[in-house]
Motif scaffolding. Structure first.
Motif, PDB file in Angstrom:
ATOM      1  N   TYR A 389      -7.282  16.754  -8.988  1.00  0.00           N
ATOM      2  CA  TYR A 389      -6.683  16.249  -7.746  1.00  0.00           C
ATOM      3  C   TYR A 389      -5.570  17.172  -7.254  1.00  0.00           C
ATOM      4  O   TYR A 389      -5.494  17.500  -6.062  1.00  0.00           O
ATOM      5  N   MET A 390      -4.701  17.583  -8.170  1.00  0.00           N
ATOM      6  CA  MET A 390      -3.529  18.351  -7.757  1.00  0.00           C
ATOM      7  C   MET A 390      -3.891  19.764  -7.303  1.00  0.00           C
ATOM      8  O   MET A 390      -3.079  20.441  -6.674  1.00  0.00           O
ATOM      9  N   SER A 391      -5.090  20.226  -7.621  1.00  0.00           N
ATOM     10  CA  SER A 391      -5.525  21.557  -7.181  1.00  0.00           C
ATOM     11  C   SER A 391      -6.379  21.493  -5.914  1.00  0.00           C
ATOM     12  O   SER A 391      -6.851  22.520  -5.427  1.00  0.00           O
ATOM     13  N   ASN A 392      -6.578  20.280  -5.386  1.00  0.00           N
ATOM     14  CA  ASN A 392      -7.427  20.092  -4.206  1.00  0.00           C
ATOM     15  C   ASN A 392      -6.571  19.521  -3.074  1.00  0.00           C
ATOM     16  O   ASN A 392      -6.149  18.365  -3.115  1.00  0.00           O
ATOM     17  N   ASP A 393      -6.309  20.333  -2.054  1.00  0.00           N
ATOM     18  CA  ASP A 393      -5.423  19.916  -0.955  1.00  0.00           C
ATOM     19  C   ASP A 393      -5.963  18.692  -0.214  1.00  0.00           C
ATOM     20  O   ASP A 393      -5.189  17.825   0.213  1.00  0.00           O
ATOM     21  N   GLN A 394      -7.279  18.635  -0.054  1.00  0.00           N
ATOM     22  CA  GLN A 394      -7.863  17.499   0.664  1.00  0.00           C
ATOM     23  C   GLN A 394      -7.645  16.192  -0.093  1.00  0.00           C
ATOM     24  O   GLN A 394      -7.257  15.172   0.502  1.00  0.00           O
ATOM     25  N   LEU A 395      -7.849  16.222  -1.400  1.00  0.00           N
ATOM     26  CA  LEU A 395      -7.638  15.020  -2.203  1.00  0.00           C
ATOM     27  C   LEU A 395      -6.163  14.638  -2.238  1.00  0.00           C
ATOM     28  O   LEU A 395      -5.812  13.454  -2.190  1.00  0.00           O
ATOM     29  N   LYS A 396      -5.288  15.639  -2.308  1.00  0.00           N
ATOM     30  CA  LYS A 396      -3.849  15.352  -2.297  1.00  0.00           C
ATOM     31  C   LYS A 396      -3.445  14.685  -0.972  1.00  0.00           C
ATOM     32  O   LYS A 396      -2.613  13.776  -0.957  1.00  0.00           O
ATOM     33  N   THR A 397      -4.047  15.141   0.127  1.00  0.00           N
ATOM     34  CA  THR A 397      -3.758  14.537   1.432  1.00  0.00           C
ATOM     35  C   THR A 397      -4.195  13.086   1.465  1.00  0.00           C
ATOM     36  O   THR A 397      -3.501  12.221   2.024  1.00  0.00           O
ATOM     37  N   GLN A 398      -5.354  12.806   0.846  1.00  0.00           N
ATOM     38  CA  GLN A 398      -5.836  11.420   0.796  1.00  0.00           C
ATOM     39  C   GLN A 398      -4.876  10.541  -0.001  1.00  0.00           C
ATOM     40  O   GLN A 398      -4.577   9.408   0.393  1.00  0.00           O
ATOM     41  N   VAL A 399      -4.392  11.067  -1.120  1.00  0.00           N
ATOM     42  CA  VAL A 399      -3.439  10.316  -1.939  1.00  0.00           C
ATOM     43  C   VAL A 399      -2.132  10.108  -1.178  1.00  0.00           C
ATOM     44  O   VAL A 399      -1.542   9.023  -1.209  1.00  0.00           O
ATOM     45  N   LYS A 400      -1.693  11.136  -0.484  1.00  0.00           N
ATOM     46  CA  LYS A 400      -0.462  11.020   0.319  1.00  0.00           C
ATOM     47  C   LYS A 400      -0.610   9.937   1.371  1.00  0.00           C
ATOM     48  O   LYS A 400       0.313   9.129   1.577  1.00  0.00           O
ATOM     49  N   SER A 401      -1.756   9.892   2.022  1.00  0.00           N
ATOM     50  CA  SER A 401      -1.998   8.859   3.043  1.00  0.00           C
ATOM     51  C   SER A 401      -1.934   7.469   2.432  1.00  0.00           C
ATOM     52  O   SER A 401      -1.391   6.529   3.034  1.00  0.00           O
ATOM     53  N   ALA A 402      -2.501   7.325   1.221  1.00  0.00           N
ATOM     54  CA  ALA A 402      -2.480   6.033   0.548  1.00  0.00           C
ATOM     55  C   ALA A 402      -1.054   5.607   0.207  1.00  0.00           C
ATOM     56  O   ALA A 402      -0.690   4.432   0.357  1.00  0.00           O
ATOM     57  N   ILE A 403      -0.236   6.570  -0.224  1.00  0.00           N
ATOM     58  CA  ILE A 403       1.162   6.268  -0.559  1.00  0.00           C
ATOM     59  C   ILE A 403       1.929   5.836   0.689  1.00  0.00           C
ATOM     60  O   ILE A 403       2.680   4.852   0.672  1.00  0.00           O
ATOM     61  N   LEU A 404       1.737   6.565   1.780  1.00  0.00           N
ATOM     62  CA  LEU A 404       2.422   6.223   3.024  1.00  0.00           C
ATOM     63  C   LEU A 404       1.993   4.851   3.528  1.00  0.00           C
ATOM     64  O   LEU A 404       2.812   4.082   4.061  1.00  0.00           O
ATOM     65  N   GLU A 405       0.721   4.529   3.353  1.00  0.00           N
ATOM     66  CA  GLU A 405       0.242   3.213   3.762  1.00  0.00           C
ATOM     67  C   GLU A 405       0.907   2.128   2.928  1.00  0.00           C
ATOM     68  O   GLU A 405       1.331   1.089   3.453  1.00  0.00           O
ATOM     69  N   GLU A 406       1.022   2.350   1.613  1.00  0.00           N
ATOM     70  CA  GLU A 406       1.702   1.386   0.736  1.00  0.00           C
ATOM     71  C   GLU A 406       3.154   1.196   1.173  1.00  0.00           C
ATOM     72  O   GLU A 406       3.661   0.065   1.209  1.00  0.00           O
ATOM     73  N   LYS A 407       3.815   2.292   1.496  1.00  0.00           N
ATOM     74  CA  LYS A 407       5.217   2.199   1.921  1.00  0.00           C
ATOM     75  C   LYS A 407       5.335   1.452   3.246  1.00  0.00           C
ATOM     76  O   LYS A 407       6.281   0.668   3.448  1.00  0.00           O
ATOM     77  N   ALA A 408       4.391   1.690   4.149  1.00  0.00           N
ATOM     78  CA  ALA A 408       4.428   1.004   5.444  1.00  0.00           C
ATOM     79  C   ALA A 408       4.227  -0.496   5.265  1.00  0.00           C
ATOM     80  O   ALA A 408       4.919  -1.308   5.894  1.00  0.00           O
ATOM     81  N   VAL A 409       3.277  -0.870   4.396  1.00  0.00           N
ATOM     82  CA  VAL A 409       3.041  -2.291   4.129  1.00  0.00           C
ATOM     83  C   VAL A 409       4.278  -2.921   3.495  1.00  0.00           C
ATOM     84  O   VAL A 409       4.675  -4.042   3.836  1.00  0.00           O
ATOM     85  N   ALA A 410       4.897  -2.200   2.561  1.00  0.00           N
ATOM     86  CA  ALA A 410       6.116  -2.705   1.925  1.00  0.00           C
ATOM     87  C   ALA A 410       7.222  -2.905   2.959  1.00  0.00           C
ATOM     88  O   ALA A 410       7.983  -3.882   2.906  1.00  0.00           O
ATOM     89  N   GLN A 411       7.323  -1.982   3.921  1.00  0.00           N
ATOM     90  CA  GLN A 411       8.327  -2.087   4.980  1.00  0.00           C
ATOM     91  C   GLN A 411       8.070  -3.330   5.825  1.00  0.00           C
ATOM     92  O   GLN A 411       8.998  -4.069   6.170  1.00  0.00           O
ATOM     93  N   LEU A 412       6.796  -3.568   6.149  1.00  0.00           N
ATOM     94  CA  LEU A 412       6.435  -4.736   6.949  1.00  0.00           C
ATOM     95  C   LEU A 412       6.640  -6.029   6.167  1.00  0.00           C
ATOM     96  O   LEU A 412       7.024  -7.056   6.735  1.00  0.00           O
ATOM     97  N   LEU A 413       6.386  -5.960   4.876  1.00  0.00           N
ATOM     98  CA  LEU A 413       6.506  -7.149   4.035  1.00  0.00           C
ATOM     99  C   LEU A 413       7.929  -7.688   4.041  1.00  0.00           C
ATOM    100  O   LEU A 413       8.146  -8.898   3.872  1.00  0.00           O
ATOM    101  N   GLU A 414       8.907  -6.814   4.255  1.00  0.00           N
ATOM    102  CA  GLU A 414      10.302  -7.244   4.294  1.00  0.00           C
ATOM    103  C   GLU A 414      10.580  -8.175   5.473  1.00  0.00           C
ATOM    104  O   GLU A 414      11.565  -8.918   5.467  1.00  0.00           O
TER     105      GLU A 414
END
Length: 450
Positions: A389-414
């Motif tokens: 995963y860490m050697s594949n930029d496309q997969l890292k981007t997918q993981v980054k998107s998932a993290i940002l989505e989790e953070k956005a949901v957490a922000q809304l949950l407040e």
């Protein structure tokens, strides 16, 4: 160049662009001169063909090429100057395209919607609290045994849970119907994989016996020509087999990656996986409630180009899921099967993107690696997965998107009021699945009423 922009809908713009005739005519003339240098015509040496002849033969096609290039270039310049953010490709048509006249063309485009987020303050959200019990673990191990069971032929009547090998032919009004027959089909009684009522009528049957089974297709059956119809099946029973469950021994345990076949370690691993699955079900249930509230509070227009992109992606996923092969032409799958869900996904994506933007959310490399390590824990060789995963930029981007989505949901949950609700392991999984399906149905209802 003159540009005028007309707002035809919240996300559609009609751009009219005029280009002076002199610019087009000069460009056409220059292109014709270049063309003339390489023209070969009988009776003329290369490069010596009169311009009148070159213009007559090649003028229309050269003008079309020049005008096409100019329209594309001026379109890009216009949307840059007007600060428009296109979603997909425009349709471009020339209104005036004649020598000696200003070129006028119209580009109709969709843009990303301007989102002014409405708060979901006060929304009620249920968060399941799940305790995986020893009884849950025993039930899961029993399920694993059934999934790895063998079948042994028996000389007795079939009962619930047995596998019957059958030939069958279905009839409606004494006429065979398409897709209603098979030979050597292996059916597990009680699996509910056949029409309601079919399997129960095979209980008590013996090998070599002929049975006539009467059923009624459900009103919502996927094949509309059969929905609600009464049918008769003539069935030949060839073989009855009983399920033989494997013992919980070292050989069985090692199938699940527990080296040495230690039963205590095996049960601990099963419980660990169940806890992870329960946590995921809880997160998904909470997330779905937050996203439903976000959509309900923010009714935004969605560019059709983005919906089509999402629809195409879902088609490819479906083809892969059903093993249709890499060469399968996904355009054969009707858009209607995916469009409603695709629109819902695009709406949520645009809204979450605005949440991320407004709250300036980021995902660091350390967070990406930590998430990858979490995902890799489900595999036999976690480090190999992490390195991949860490050697594949496309997969890292997918993981980054998932993290940002989790953070956005957490922000809304407040913004919400969270109430904890105790659930069993099975209830939590069923509730998460039911809510996901309900969300898809609500998307379909919204589309139908639109």
């Amino acid at each position: 160049m003159q540009v005028s922009v007309e707002t035809t809908s919240p996300i559609e713009r009609r751009i009219t662009i005029q280009v002076p005739a002199a610019e087009i005519d000069e460009a056409v003339s220059a292109r014709l001169k270049d063309t003339a240098k390489n023209v070969r015509l009988n009776g003329f040496r290369q490069g010596r063909v009169p311009m009148a002849v070159v213009e007559k033969r090649y003028g229309p096609s050269v003008r079309n090429d020049v005008v096409g290039e100019v329209m594309r270039e001026r379109y890009v310049r216009a949307i840059t100057e007007e600060s428009l953010n296109p979603a997909g490709y425009p349709s471009i048509d020339a209104n005036v395209n004649e020598a000696g006249k200003d070129l006028e063309f119209v580009a109709i485009m969709e843009i990303y919607p301007e989102v002014e987020l409405a708060s979901i303050e006060g929304t009620s959200v249920e968060r399941p609290v799940v305790d995986v019990t020893d009884a849950d673990v025993e039930e899961m191990i029993e399920t694993l045994r059934k999934q790895n069971a063998d079948w042994q032929e028996v000389e007795r009547a079939a009962s619930d849970g047995d596998q019957v090998k059958i030939d069958f032919q279905g009839y409606i009004d004494d006429e065979p119907f398409e897709g209603g027959s098979a030979e050597g089909h292996e059916l597990v009684l009680g699996s509910n994989s056949f029409i309601p009522g079919f399997e129960g009528q095979l209980e008590g049957a013996k090998a070599g016996e002929d049975k006539t089974i009467s059923v009624t297709f459900p009103d919502d059956y996927q094949a509309e020509q059969l929905a609600g119809k009464e049918a008769t099946f003539k069935v030949k029973v060839h073989q009855i087999s009983a399920q033989v469950l494997p013992e919980i021994d070292a050989a069985f345990i090692e199938r699940f990656g527990v080296e040495g076949g230690n039963e205590t370690e095996f049960r601990a691993e099963v419980k660990k996986n169940m806890n992870r699955e329960a946590l995921q079900a809880v997160d998904n249930r909470v997330k779905q409630q937050v996203l439903d509230a976000l959509k309900a509070a923010n009714d935004i227009s969605v560019p059709s180009a983005l919906v089509q992109q999402e629809t195409d992606g879902m088609k490819r996923q479906a083809a892969q899921q059903f093993g249709l092969g890499e060469d399968f032409d996904v355009s054969q799958l009707p858009n209607e099967l995916f469009e409603e869900q695709a629109k819902g996904r695009v709406q949520v994506g645009l809204l979450l993107a605005e949440v991320i933007k407004q709250n300036e959310l980021e995902a660091s490399d350390d967070e990406i690696k930590a998430k990858v390590e979490e995902l890799a824990g489900q595999y036999q060789d976690p480090q190999e997965v992490v390195d991949y995963y860490m050697s594949n930029d496309q997969l890292k981007t997918q993981v980054k998107s998932a993290i940002l989505e989790e953070k956005a949901v957490a922000q809304l949950l407040e913004q919400t009021q969270v109430a904890e609700v105790e659930m069993t392991y099975q209830e939590a999984l069923a509730a998460a699945q039911q809510q996901a399906e309900q969300g898809e149905e609500e998307n379909a209802d919204e589309q139908a009423s639109a």
